[in-house]
Design a protein around this motif. Sequence first.
Motif, PDB file in Angstrom:
ATOM      1  N   TRP A  11       0.809  -1.220   0.000  1.00  0.00           N
ATOM      2  CA  TRP A  11       0.000   0.000   0.000  1.00  0.00           C
ATOM      3  C   TRP A  11       0.843   1.271   0.000  1.00  0.00           C
ATOM      4  O   TRP A  11       0.476   2.255  -0.631  1.00  0.00           O
ATOM      5  N   LEU A  12       1.952   1.266   0.716  1.00  0.00           N
ATOM      6  CA  LEU A  12       2.686   2.500   0.955  1.00  0.00           C
ATOM      7  C   LEU A  12       3.878   2.745   0.023  1.00  0.00           C
ATOM      8  O   LEU A  12       4.169   3.889  -0.303  1.00  0.00           O
ATOM      9  N   LEU A  13       4.560   1.685  -0.369  1.00  0.00           N
ATOM     10  CA  LEU A  13       5.782   1.865  -1.145  1.00  0.00           C
ATOM     11  C   LEU A  13       5.501   1.770  -2.645  1.00  0.00           C
ATOM     12  O   LEU A  13       4.580   1.070  -3.061  1.00  0.00           O
ATOM     13  N   PRO A  14       6.298   2.458  -3.450  1.00  0.00           N
ATOM     14  CA  PRO A  14       6.058   2.442  -4.894  1.00  0.00           C
ATOM     15  C   PRO A  14       6.354   1.080  -5.509  1.00  0.00           C
ATOM     16  O   PRO A  14       7.170   0.321  -5.002  1.00  0.00           O
ATOM     17  N   ASN A  15       5.661   0.802  -6.619  1.00  0.00           N
ATOM     18  CA  ASN A  15       5.875  -0.433  -7.345  1.00  0.00           C
ATOM     19  C   ASN A  15       6.743  -0.109  -8.557  1.00  0.00           C
ATOM     20  O   ASN A  15       6.277   0.455  -9.542  1.00  0.00           O
ATOM     21  N   TYR A  16       8.008  -0.503  -8.503  1.00  0.00           N
ATOM     22  CA  TYR A  16       8.937  -0.175  -9.564  1.00  0.00           C
ATOM     23  C   TYR A  16       8.787  -1.095 -10.768  1.00  0.00           C
ATOM     24  O   TYR A  16       9.269  -0.770 -11.852  1.00  0.00           O
ATOM     25  N   THR A  17       8.125  -2.227 -10.618  1.00  0.00           N
ATOM     26  CA  THR A  17       7.890  -3.110 -11.749  1.00  0.00           C
ATOM     27  C   THR A  17       6.933  -2.455 -12.732  1.00  0.00           C
ATOM     28  O   THR A  17       7.149  -2.500 -13.944  1.00  0.00           O
ATOM     29  N   LYS A  18       5.885  -1.853 -12.232  1.00  0.00           N
ATOM     30  CA  LYS A  18       4.930  -1.171 -13.104  1.00  0.00           C
ATOM     31  C   LYS A  18       5.559   0.036 -13.789  1.00  0.00           C
ATOM     32  O   LYS A  18       5.198   0.376 -14.907  1.00  0.00           O
ATOM     33  N   GLU A  19       6.486   0.663 -13.127  1.00  0.00           N
ATOM     34  CA  GLU A  19       7.174   1.821 -13.698  1.00  0.00           C
ATOM     35  C   GLU A  19       8.297   1.411 -14.635  1.00  0.00           C
ATOM     36  O   GLU A  19       8.913   2.265 -15.265  1.00  0.00           O
ATOM     37  N   GLN A  20       8.596   0.125 -14.706  1.00  0.00           N
ATOM     38  CA  GLN A  20       9.674  -0.435 -15.520  1.00  0.00           C
ATOM     39  C   GLN A  20      11.011   0.234 -15.207  1.00  0.00           C
ATOM     40  O   GLN A  20      11.722   0.708 -16.095  1.00  0.00           O
ATOM     41  N   LEU A  21      11.333   0.259 -13.928  1.00  0.00           N
ATOM     42  CA  LEU A  21      12.574   0.873 -13.469  1.00  0.00           C
ATOM     43  C   LEU A  21      13.769   0.020 -13.885  1.00  0.00           C
ATOM     44  O   LEU A  21      13.775  -1.194 -13.710  1.00  0.00           O
ATOM     45  N   TRP A  36      14.295  -3.928   0.757  1.00  0.00           N
ATOM     46  CA  TRP A  36      13.383  -4.062   1.888  1.00  0.00           C
ATOM     47  C   TRP A  36      12.147  -4.876   1.498  1.00  0.00           C
ATOM     48  O   TRP A  36      11.727  -5.772   2.211  1.00  0.00           O
ATOM     49  N   LYS A  37      11.569  -4.557   0.343  1.00  0.00           N
ATOM     50  CA  LYS A  37      10.383  -5.276  -0.108  1.00  0.00           C
ATOM     51  C   LYS A  37      10.705  -6.751  -0.351  1.00  0.00           C
ATOM     52  O   LYS A  37       9.920  -7.627  -0.025  1.00  0.00           O
ATOM     53  N   TYR A  38      11.874  -7.025  -0.906  1.00  0.00           N
ATOM     54  CA  TYR A  38      12.303  -8.410  -1.131  1.00  0.00           C
ATOM     55  C   TYR A  38      12.464  -9.147   0.197  1.00  0.00           C
ATOM     56  O   TYR A  38      11.995 -10.285   0.353  1.00  0.00           O
ATOM     57  N   PHE A  39      13.115  -8.507   1.161  1.00  0.00           N
ATOM     58  CA  PHE A  39      13.336  -9.105   2.477  1.00  0.00           C
ATOM     59  C   PHE A  39      12.006  -9.463   3.151  1.00  0.00           C
ATOM     60  O   PHE A  39      11.820 -10.576   3.627  1.00  0.00           O
ATOM     61  N   VAL A  40      11.082  -8.530   3.162  1.00  0.00           N
ATOM     62  CA  VAL A  40       9.794  -8.742   3.822  1.00  0.00           C
ATOM     63  C   VAL A  40       8.985  -9.801   3.087  1.00  0.00           C
ATOM     64  O   VAL A  40       8.383 -10.674   3.712  1.00  0.00           O
ATOM     65  N   THR A  41       8.984  -9.756   1.774  1.00  0.00           N
ATOM     66  CA  THR A  41       8.209 -10.705   0.988  1.00  0.00           C
ATOM     67  C   THR A  41       8.711 -12.124   1.184  1.00  0.00           C
ATOM     68  O   THR A  41       7.913 -13.059   1.350  1.00  0.00           O
ATOM     69  N   THR A  42      10.020 -12.328   1.180  1.00  0.00           N
ATOM     70  CA  THR A  42      10.548 -13.678   1.365  1.00  0.00           C
ATOM     71  C   THR A  42      10.250 -14.201   2.763  1.00  0.00           C
ATOM     72  O   THR A  42      10.014 -15.394   2.934  1.00  0.00           O
TER      73      THR A  42
END
Length: 46
Positions: A11-21, A36-42
């Motif tokens: 909800w809070l952090l940007p999604n860089y996949t959609k932005e094709q970063l 951080w997102k990878y750490f939390v998701t795993t």
Amino acid sequence: MFKLLAKLNHWLLPNYTKEQLDLTRATKMQKAIIAWKYFVTTRAVD
């Protein structure tokens, strides 16, 4: 706990996949958010 953090990240952090970063052009802050997102998701999947 990690499942809750994963939902907050979604909800809070940007999604860089959609932005094709491009990771080679990402700033240090963007790389930190990705890490951080990878750490939390795993941890939430386990």
